[in-house]
Design a protein around this motif. Structure first.
Motif, PDB file in Angstrom:
ATOM      1  N   ASP A  29       0.825  -1.203   0.000  1.00  0.00           N
ATOM      2  CA  ASP A  29       0.000   0.000   0.000  1.00  0.00           C
ATOM      3  C   ASP A  29       0.862   1.257   0.000  1.00  0.00           C
ATOM      4  O   ASP A  29       0.456   2.290  -0.534  1.00  0.00           O
ATOM      5  CB  ASP A  29      -0.924   0.006   1.225  1.00  0.00           C
ATOM      6  CG  ASP A  29      -1.894  -1.162   1.202  1.00  0.00           C
ATOM      7  OD1 ASP A  29      -2.361  -1.511   0.106  1.00  0.00           O
ATOM      8  OD2 ASP A  29      -2.165  -1.727   2.277  1.00  0.00           O
ATOM      9  N   PHE A  30       2.051   1.175   0.599  1.00  0.00           N
ATOM     10  CA  PHE A  30       2.970   2.312   0.572  1.00  0.00           C
ATOM     11  C   PHE A  30       3.760   2.341  -0.736  1.00  0.00           C
ATOM     12  O   PHE A  30       4.016   3.406  -1.287  1.00  0.00           O
ATOM     13  CB  PHE A  30       3.938   2.231   1.767  1.00  0.00           C
ATOM     14  CG  PHE A  30       3.276   2.467   3.096  1.00  0.00           C
ATOM     15  CD1 PHE A  30       3.173   3.752   3.615  1.00  0.00           C
ATOM     16  CD2 PHE A  30       2.749   1.417   3.813  1.00  0.00           C
ATOM     17  CE1 PHE A  30       2.557   3.976   4.833  1.00  0.00           C
ATOM     18  CE2 PHE A  30       2.139   1.628   5.047  1.00  0.00           C
ATOM     19  CZ  PHE A  30       2.039   2.907   5.557  1.00  0.00           C
ATOM     20  N   ARG A  31       4.129   1.169  -1.237  1.00  0.00           N
ATOM     21  CA  ARG A  31       4.861   1.124  -2.510  1.00  0.00           C
ATOM     22  C   ARG A  31       3.998   1.597  -3.671  1.00  0.00           C
ATOM     23  O   ARG A  31       4.505   2.135  -4.656  1.00  0.00           O
ATOM     24  CB  ARG A  31       5.343  -0.305  -2.791  1.00  0.00           C
ATOM     25  CG  ARG A  31       6.307  -0.874  -1.755  1.00  0.00           C
ATOM     26  CD  ARG A  31       6.908  -2.172  -2.262  1.00  0.00           C
ATOM     27  NE  ARG A  31       7.672  -2.855  -1.238  1.00  0.00           N
ATOM     28  CZ  ARG A  31       7.242  -3.942  -0.583  1.00  0.00           C
ATOM     29  NH1 ARG A  31       6.042  -4.450  -0.885  1.00  0.00           N
ATOM     30  NH2 ARG A  31       7.988  -4.513   0.330  1.00  0.00           N
ATOM     31  N   ARG A  32       2.683   1.391  -3.543  1.00  0.00           N
ATOM     32  CA  ARG A  32       1.764   1.741  -4.617  1.00  0.00           C
ATOM     33  C   ARG A  32       1.740   3.249  -4.877  1.00  0.00           C
ATOM     34  O   ARG A  32       1.254   3.695  -5.924  1.00  0.00           O
ATOM     35  CB  ARG A  32       0.355   1.250  -4.267  1.00  0.00           C
ATOM     36  CG  ARG A  32      -0.608   1.228  -5.446  1.00  0.00           C
ATOM     37  CD  ARG A  32      -2.011   0.849  -5.007  1.00  0.00           C
ATOM     38  NE  ARG A  32      -2.097  -0.521  -4.539  1.00  0.00           N
ATOM     39  CZ  ARG A  32      -2.485  -0.878  -3.328  1.00  0.00           C
ATOM     40  NH1 ARG A  32      -2.822   0.032  -2.451  1.00  0.00           N
ATOM     41  NH2 ARG A  32      -2.537  -2.146  -2.987  1.00  0.00           N
ATOM     42  N   PRO A  37       1.418   8.985  -8.928  1.00  0.00           N
ATOM     43  CA  PRO A  37       2.136  10.190  -8.483  1.00  0.00           C
ATOM     44  C   PRO A  37       1.291  11.456  -8.530  1.00  0.00           C
ATOM     45  O   PRO A  37       1.269  12.235  -7.567  1.00  0.00           O
ATOM     46  CB  PRO A  37       3.325  10.269  -9.443  1.00  0.00           C
ATOM     47  CG  PRO A  37       2.904   9.466 -10.648  1.00  0.00           C
ATOM     48  CD  PRO A  37       2.041   8.374 -10.115  1.00  0.00           C
ATOM     49  N   ARG A  38       0.578  11.665  -9.647  1.00  0.00           N
ATOM     50  CA  ARG A  38      -0.218  12.887  -9.762  1.00  0.00           C
ATOM     51  C   ARG A  38      -1.377  12.882  -8.768  1.00  0.00           C
ATOM     52  O   ARG A  38      -1.618  13.858  -8.063  1.00  0.00           O
ATOM     53  CB  ARG A  38      -0.750  13.055 -11.183  1.00  0.00           C
ATOM     54  CG  ARG A  38      -1.432  14.395 -11.403  1.00  0.00           C
ATOM     55  CD  ARG A  38      -2.074  14.478 -12.783  1.00  0.00           C
ATOM     56  NE  ARG A  38      -1.123  14.226 -13.854  1.00  0.00           N
ATOM     57  CZ  ARG A  38      -1.448  14.195 -15.136  1.00  0.00           C
ATOM     58  NH1 ARG A  38      -2.701  14.393 -15.521  1.00  0.00           N
ATOM     59  NH2 ARG A  38      -0.537  13.974 -16.061  1.00  0.00           N
ATOM     60  N   ALA A  96      -7.932   0.872  -4.065  1.00  0.00           N
ATOM     61  CA  ALA A  96      -6.507   0.699  -3.815  1.00  0.00           C
ATOM     62  C   ALA A  96      -5.849   2.047  -3.509  1.00  0.00           C
ATOM     63  O   ALA A  96      -4.994   2.146  -2.611  1.00  0.00           O
ATOM     64  CB  ALA A  96      -5.834   0.041  -5.023  1.00  0.00           C
ATOM     65  N   LEU A  97      -6.256   3.080  -4.225  1.00  0.00           N
ATOM     66  CA  LEU A  97      -5.728   4.417  -3.959  1.00  0.00           C
ATOM     67  C   LEU A  97      -6.173   4.893  -2.580  1.00  0.00           C
ATOM     68  O   LEU A  97      -5.390   5.514  -1.851  1.00  0.00           O
ATOM     69  CB  LEU A  97      -6.193   5.394  -5.040  1.00  0.00           C
ATOM     70  CG  LEU A  97      -5.789   6.856  -4.850  1.00  0.00           C
ATOM     71  CD1 LEU A  97      -4.274   6.999  -4.783  1.00  0.00           C
ATOM     72  CD2 LEU A  97      -6.352   7.727  -5.976  1.00  0.00           C
ATOM     73  N   ASN A  98      -7.418   4.606  -2.211  1.00  0.00           N
ATOM     74  CA  ASN A  98      -7.896   4.981  -0.880  1.00  0.00           C
ATOM     75  C   ASN A  98      -7.030   4.369   0.216  1.00  0.00           C
ATOM     76  O   ASN A  98      -6.646   5.038   1.179  1.00  0.00           O
ATOM     77  CB  ASN A  98      -9.341   4.514  -0.666  1.00  0.00           C
ATOM     78  CG  ASN A  98     -10.355   5.467  -1.243  1.00  0.00           C
ATOM     79  OD1 ASN A  98     -10.939   5.175  -2.264  1.00  0.00           O
ATOM     80  ND2 ASN A  98     -10.561   6.611  -0.611  1.00  0.00           N
ATOM     81  N   ILE A  99      -6.744   3.089   0.062  1.00  0.00           N
ATOM     82  CA  ILE A  99      -5.956   2.393   1.074  1.00  0.00           C
ATOM     83  C   ILE A  99      -4.563   2.995   1.176  1.00  0.00           C
ATOM     84  O   ILE A  99      -4.032   3.221   2.269  1.00  0.00           O
ATOM     85  CB  ILE A  99      -5.889   0.884   0.749  1.00  0.00           C
ATOM     86  CG1 ILE A  99      -7.287   0.267   0.846  1.00  0.00           C
ATOM     87  CG2 ILE A  99      -4.931   0.176   1.686  1.00  0.00           C
ATOM     88  CD1 ILE A  99      -7.360  -1.170   0.381  1.00  0.00           C
ATOM     89  N   ALA A 103      -2.951   5.062   4.392  1.00  0.00           N
ATOM     90  CA  ALA A 103      -1.676   4.662   4.976  1.00  0.00           C
ATOM     91  C   ALA A 103      -0.716   5.845   5.066  1.00  0.00           C
ATOM     92  O   ALA A 103      -0.121   6.108   6.123  1.00  0.00           O
ATOM     93  CB  ALA A 103      -1.057   3.535   4.144  1.00  0.00           C
ATOM     94  N   VAL A 104      -0.578   6.573   3.966  1.00  0.00           N
ATOM     95  CA  VAL A 104       0.348   7.709   3.946  1.00  0.00           C
ATOM     96  C   VAL A 104      -0.149   8.844   4.847  1.00  0.00           C
ATOM     97  O   VAL A 104       0.626   9.437   5.609  1.00  0.00           O
ATOM     98  CB  VAL A 104       0.544   8.212   2.499  1.00  0.00           C
ATOM     99  CG1 VAL A 104       1.392   9.483   2.484  1.00  0.00           C
ATOM    100  CG2 VAL A 104       1.194   7.131   1.651  1.00  0.00           C
ATOM    101  N   ASN A 105      -1.451   9.133   4.772  1.00  0.00           N
ATOM    102  CA  ASN A 105      -2.010  10.210   5.606  1.00  0.00           C
ATOM    103  C   ASN A 105      -1.862   9.933   7.089  1.00  0.00           C
ATOM    104  O   ASN A 105      -1.631  10.848   7.879  1.00  0.00           O
ATOM    105  CB  ASN A 105      -3.498  10.410   5.283  1.00  0.00           C
ATOM    106  CG  ASN A 105      -3.712  11.222   4.030  1.00  0.00           C
ATOM    107  OD1 ASN A 105      -2.866  12.016   3.649  1.00  0.00           O
ATOM    108  ND2 ASN A 105      -4.836  11.020   3.373  1.00  0.00           N
ATOM    109  N   SER A 106      -2.016   8.669   7.478  1.00  0.00           N
ATOM    110  CA  SER A 106      -1.904   8.320   8.894  1.00  0.00           C
ATOM    111  C   SER A 106      -0.504   8.598   9.421  1.00  0.00           C
ATOM    112  O   SER A 106      -0.331   9.004  10.573  1.00  0.00           O
ATOM    113  CB  SER A 106      -2.265   6.842   9.102  1.00  0.00           C
ATOM    114  OG  SER A 106      -3.605   6.593   8.738  1.00  0.00           O
ATOM    115  N   VAL A 107       0.499   8.379   8.571  1.00  0.00           N
ATOM    116  CA  VAL A 107       1.879   8.657   8.976  1.00  0.00           C
ATOM    117  C   VAL A 107       2.141  10.167   9.002  1.00  0.00           C
ATOM    118  O   VAL A 107       2.667  10.713   9.979  1.00  0.00           O
ATOM    119  CB  VAL A 107       2.875   7.951   8.033  1.00  0.00           C
ATOM    120  CG1 VAL A 107       4.309   8.357   8.376  1.00  0.00           C
ATOM    121  CG2 VAL A 107       2.718   6.438   8.136  1.00  0.00           C
TER     122      VAL A 107
END
Length: 299
Positions: A29-32, A37-38, A96-99, A103-107
């Motif tokens: 989920d982080f690698r995705r 990118p945009r 998949a983008l939501n997940i 993940a990124v937003n939580s960090v």
């Protein structure tokens, strides 16, 4: 169970909810992120910069009293939650983008949330206020959010079948503890609930609608695909209300029932506004698909 006992259990409450989130995440989920990118850049700018600015404009325009204004800013600084993925699935967004965004937003929120809250406290209550998220409190927020997420991800990676089986029970437990949190807020405010609700309901609804609009039309302006834009709309528009309630109510963090009230109200409102917004976007998509001129100019 007494109200004071519920308050003491708030850190555990958040940990349970974040553990449930972690059980749904993998390193992929982080690698995705590099595959979108945009979409990722537009969404993160909307989430981290545009939305807090909109929220600030609303609380100033409606002249909310300081505690409610800080509660709104706390909500704006909170990351998206698992509800965003559910609505994205219902309305054909890119789950998949939501997940990945969650993940990124939580960090990222572990760094931006204390900053926004402390600036809000200084701006609305004064720089000498004792309320705020100082370093030790930031460490506590970090420990009750990221550590359970990391544990959940580790369980998912090491014991995948067990983690999948546990997703539903943990979600049910999260709903139960969320109800306990809301009940604690309402009982703590008593009859004042209705007066506060009258003060903030318009701000909460507008904030929710503006968030989803920014999340959808922002990416569309930068020619991000429709499915990714739908995912962005719900990710930016549906925040992690349990997290902001817990931070506001926890005796060791902000310790303010009134600051929690915007998130409690938001937790009820967003389910209905998200449905209305989802149907509106779906109708717009059908209209675009029926118009050849539109389908040839939009991705």
């Amino acid at each position: 169970m007494s109200n004071s006992t519920v308050l003491l259990l708030f850190p555990i409450t958040v940990a349970v909810i974040m553990l449930g989130l972690g059980l749904t995440l993998t390193l992929e989920d982080f690698r995705r992120v590099v595959r979108y990118p945009r979409a990722m850049v537009v969404c993160l700018v909307g989430q981290m910069l545009v939305l807090p600015a909109i929220c600030l404009g609303l609380v100033v325009a409606f002249d909310l009293r300081p505690e409610l204004a800080i509660g709104m800013m706390l909500l704006a600084a909170s990351p998206g939650g698992s509800t965003a993925s559910l609505y994205s699935h219902l309305f054909k967004g890119d789950v998949a983008l939501n997940i990945s965004l969650t993940a990124v937003n939580s960090v990222l929120a572990m760094f931006t949330l204390p900053l926004i809250v402390n600036l809000s406290v200084a701006g609305f209550l004064g720089a000498d206020s004792s309320i705020g998220l100082q370093f030790d409190k930031v460490v506590q927020v970090f420990s009750i959010v990221l550590i359970p997420i990391a544990v959940g991800m580790a369980l998912r990676a090491r014991f995948t079948s067990f983690a999948v089986r546990m997703e539903r029970p943990v979600k049910v437990l999260s709903v139960i503890v969320l109800v306990m949190m809301i009940a604690s807020v309402l009982s703590g405010l008593g009859e004042e609930v209705f007066r506060i609700l009258g003060d903030i309901i318009a701000v909460v609804v507008l904030f929710n609608l503006f968030g989803m609009a920014v999340g959808y039309f922002g990416p569309r302006l930068f020619r991000v695909g429709r499915r990714e834009s739908i995912a962005s709309a719900f990710e930016i528009g549906l925040h992690n209300a349990p997290l902001s309630i817990a931070i506001a109510m926890s005796p060791t963090l902000l310790d303010s029932t009134e600051m929690a009230m915007p998130s409690v109200t938001y937790g009820f409102v967003m389910f209905f506004t998200a449905l209305v917004f989802g149907f509106a976007v779906a109708r717009r998509a059908r209209a675009s698909a029926a118009d050849p001129a539109v389908t040839t100019t939009r991705p």
